[in-house]
Design a protein around this motif. Structure first.
Motif, PDB file in Angstrom:
ATOM      1  N   SER A   3       5.856 -26.702  51.899  1.00  8.18           N
ATOM      2  CA  SER A   3       6.572 -26.516  53.153  1.00  8.18           C
ATOM      3  C   SER A   3       5.646 -25.856  54.169  1.00  8.18           C
ATOM      4  N   SER A   4       5.385 -26.530  55.287  1.00  7.78           N
ATOM      5  CA  SER A   4       4.414 -25.954  56.209  1.00  7.78           C
ATOM      6  C   SER A   4       4.699 -26.227  57.681  1.00  7.78           C
ATOM      7  N   GLY A   5       5.583 -27.192  57.988  1.00  3.80           N
ATOM      8  CA  GLY A   5       5.822 -27.552  59.379  1.00  3.80           C
ATOM      9  C   GLY A   5       6.712 -26.562  60.100  1.00  3.80           C
ATOM     10  N   ALA A   6       7.026 -26.887  61.376  1.00  2.00           N
ATOM     11  CA  ALA A   6       7.801 -25.986  62.229  1.00  2.00           C
ATOM     12  C   ALA A   6       9.178 -25.684  61.648  1.00  2.00           C
ATOM     13  N   ALA A 153       9.903 -54.154  40.219  1.00  2.00           N
ATOM     14  CA  ALA A 153       8.559 -53.715  39.823  1.00  2.00           C
ATOM     15  C   ALA A 153       8.124 -52.414  40.488  1.00  2.00           C
ATOM     16  N   PHE A 154       9.018 -51.767  41.228  1.00  2.00           N
ATOM     17  CA  PHE A 154       8.625 -50.519  41.897  1.00  2.00           C
ATOM     18  C   PHE A 154       8.139 -49.478  40.893  1.00  2.00           C
ATOM     19  N   TRP A 155       8.731 -49.467  39.710  1.00  2.00           N
ATOM     20  CA  TRP A 155       8.363 -48.448  38.716  1.00  2.00           C
ATOM     21  C   TRP A 155       6.927 -48.600  38.246  1.00  2.00           C
ATOM     22  N   LEU A 156       6.341 -49.791  38.479  1.00  2.00           N
ATOM     23  CA  LEU A 156       4.947 -50.036  38.084  1.00  2.00           C
ATOM     24  C   LEU A 156       3.943 -49.602  39.159  1.00  2.00           C
ATOM     25  N   MET A 157       4.423 -49.429  40.385  1.00  2.00           N
ATOM     26  CA  MET A 157       3.514 -49.154  41.498  1.00  2.00           C
ATOM     27  C   MET A 157       3.152 -47.676  41.554  1.00  2.00           C
ATOM     28  N   PRO A 158       1.903 -47.355  41.955  1.00  2.00           N
ATOM     29  CA  PRO A 158       1.523 -45.942  42.070  1.00  2.00           C
ATOM     30  C   PRO A 158       2.274 -45.253  43.209  1.00  2.00           C
ATOM     31  N   SER A 159       2.393 -43.934  43.107  1.00  2.00           N
ATOM     32  CA  SER A 159       3.150 -43.153  44.093  1.00  2.00           C
ATOM     33  C   SER A 159       2.644 -43.370  45.511  1.00  2.00           C
ATOM     34  N   LEU A 160       1.335 -43.475  45.666  1.00  2.00           N
ATOM     35  CA  LEU A 160       0.757 -43.633  47.006  1.00  2.00           C
ATOM     36  C   LEU A 160       1.285 -44.901  47.682  1.00  2.00           C
ATOM     37  N   VAL A 161       1.372 -45.988  46.929  1.00  5.63           N
ATOM     38  CA  VAL A 161       1.891 -47.252  47.474  1.00  5.63           C
ATOM     39  C   VAL A 161       3.372 -47.098  47.836  1.00  5.63           C
ATOM     40  N   LEU A 162       4.141 -46.436  46.976  1.00 14.08           N
ATOM     41  CA  LEU A 162       5.568 -46.240  47.228  1.00 14.08           C
ATOM     42  C   LEU A 162       5.783 -45.389  48.481  1.00 14.08           C
ATOM     43  N   LYS A 163       4.977 -44.340  48.631  1.00 15.08           N
ATOM     44  CA  LYS A 163       5.112 -43.475  49.812  1.00 15.08           C
ATOM     45  C   LYS A 163       4.777 -44.238  51.087  1.00 15.08           C
ATOM     46  N   ASP A 181       9.355 -32.846  64.820  1.00 12.60           N
ATOM     47  CA  ASP A 181       9.519 -31.798  63.800  1.00 12.60           C
ATOM     48  C   ASP A 181      10.384 -32.283  62.638  1.00 12.60           C
ATOM     49  N   ALA A 182      11.459 -33.023  62.960  1.00 12.12           N
ATOM     50  CA  ALA A 182      12.349 -33.550  61.913  1.00 12.12           C
ATOM     51  C   ALA A 182      11.601 -34.528  61.016  1.00 12.12           C
ATOM     52  N   THR A 183      10.815 -35.411  61.635  1.00 10.67           N
ATOM     53  CA  THR A 183      10.048 -36.389  60.854  1.00 10.67           C
ATOM     54  C   THR A 183       9.020 -35.696  59.968  1.00 10.67           C
ATOM     55  N   ASP A 184       8.344 -34.686  60.519  1.00  8.77           N
ATOM     56  CA  ASP A 184       7.368 -33.917  59.721  1.00  8.77           C
ATOM     57  C   ASP A 184       8.044 -33.275  58.512  1.00  8.77           C
ATOM     58  N   PHE A 185       9.226 -32.717  58.743  1.00 17.64           N
ATOM     59  CA  PHE A 185       9.959 -32.037  57.672  1.00 17.64           C
ATOM     60  C   PHE A 185      10.326 -33.031  56.564  1.00 17.64           C
ATOM     61  N   ILE A 186      10.774 -34.222  56.970  1.00 20.93           N
ATOM     62  CA  ILE A 186      11.131 -35.251  55.990  1.00 20.93           C
ATOM     63  C   ILE A 186       9.886 -35.716  55.227  1.00 20.93           C
ATOM     64  N   LEU A 187       8.777 -35.891  55.919  1.00 23.81           N
ATOM     65  CA  LEU A 187       7.547 -36.340  55.252  1.00 23.81           C
ATOM     66  C   LEU A 187       7.047 -35.290  54.258  1.00 23.81           C
ATOM     67  N   GLU A 188       7.251 -34.005  54.576  1.00 20.87           N
ATOM     68  CA  GLU A 188       6.908 -32.953  53.615  1.00 20.87           C
ATOM     69  C   GLU A 188       7.766 -33.093  52.352  1.00 20.87           C
ATOM     70  N   ARG A 189       9.040 -33.420  52.545  1.00 19.19           N
ATOM     71  CA  ARG A 189       9.925 -33.606  51.391  1.00 19.19           C
ATOM     72  C   ARG A 189       9.521 -34.842  50.591  1.00 19.19           C
TER      73      ARG A 189
END
Length: 282
Positions: A3-6, A153-163, A181-189
């Motif tokens: 957690s680091s954003g505004a 096949a999502f379960w086969l894909m690496p986390s980076l691709v899913l994100k 700020d809201a988008t940053d907060f969601i991306l942190e989650r």
């Protein structure tokens, strides 16, 4: 800690995390753990349960928990473990409500959370557990997402691709500071979600499924939508309106994908108006 954003550093969020404990509740024989923030009076009738979008965690509804609990409502913000089918998810959520001794609840669902809320209302139609629905930037048919063939096949894909798949849907043009700020907060989650959570949420979002309107449109419904740019097209919104011709509308001039964070005062007002209709009935 990530957690680091505004918003994560705001006094309001720090106060929420300090005053409302995160409960971890294990449900079912397979021992899946739900995470729950439970705020407000236990004597206030059927509570409001908030269900997050694909990238969200339970704490994204902290502004609703704080504002509505002060007004006398009980608000639970929940986050589910990995479920790979709608039936599994509905059974898990029913198990959570049983564990918490909640007979009927009002559901506030954002995007995927709204779709799951509608499917749960369908799932429990023969023994109703849903008192009403509030849908925010939500949808009624997963075919609007273009990954139905890949969903198995999502379960086969690496986390980076899913994100990256999730982040592509969050890209927007013009945003004010609250929306940024809201988008940053969601991306942190989003960064905090494990591979199984992310892959299973994408599977629930994209695997072929739709809401059966005749099973849900007799419920009291409020639809909260934004008029500016968000991940959903106008056609998708219109389809949702058609499903609920008697719904009350809560239109926001702006707010982007996450108005419960970026326009929380307006969203909380709509939620209060919605819940007020049930005060004498519960």
């Amino acid at each position: 800690m990530w957690s680091s954003g505004a918003i994560a550093q705001s006094e309001e969020y720090v106060s929420f995390r300090g005053s409302v404990p995160l409960k971890k509740i294990t449900i079912g024989d397979d021992g899946k753990t739900w995470q729950v923030y439970d705020s407000g009076s236990r004597d206030s009738g059927s509570p409001l349960v908030c269900l997050p979008p694909i990238a969200g965690t339970a704490d994204i509804f902290f502004k609703q928990c704080l504002a509505l609990s002060v007004r006398g409502y009980r608000v639970l913000a929940v986050e589910w473990p990995a479920y790979w089918s709608l039936k599994e998810w509905c059974q898990g959520f029913k198990g959570l409500l049983d564990h918490l001794n909640l007979e009927r609840v009002h559901l506030f669902g954002a995007a995927l959370g709204g779709f799951l809320a509608q499917k749960f209302a369908e799932h429990t139609r023969s023994c109703p557990r849903v008192a009403s629905l509030v849908l925010c930037n939500s949808f009624t048919d997963t075919s609007i997402f273009k990954y139905s063939e890949e969903s198995s096949a999502f379960w086969l894909m690496p986390s980076l691709v899913l994100k990256r798949l999730v982040m592509t849907g969050l890209e927007m043009g013009k945003m004010d500071q609250q929306m940024v700020d809201a988008t940053d907060f969601i991306l942190e989650r989003l960064e905090s979600l494990g591979h199984a959570e992310l892959a299973s949420r994408l599977t629930l979002t994209c695997a072929p499924a739709h809401v059966e309107p005749q099973n849900v449109n007799d419920l009291p419904v409020t639809i909260i939508d934004v008029f500016d740019e968000c991940a959903l097209t106008q056609e998708v919104r219109e389809e949702t309106y058609k499903f609920y011709p008697g719904a009350k509308m809560g239109h926001l001039k702006s707010g982007g994908n996450f108005p419960y964070l970026s326009r929380s005062e307006e969203v909380n007002l709509y939620l209060s108006i919605h819940l007020r209709n049930f005060e004498s009935a519960i």
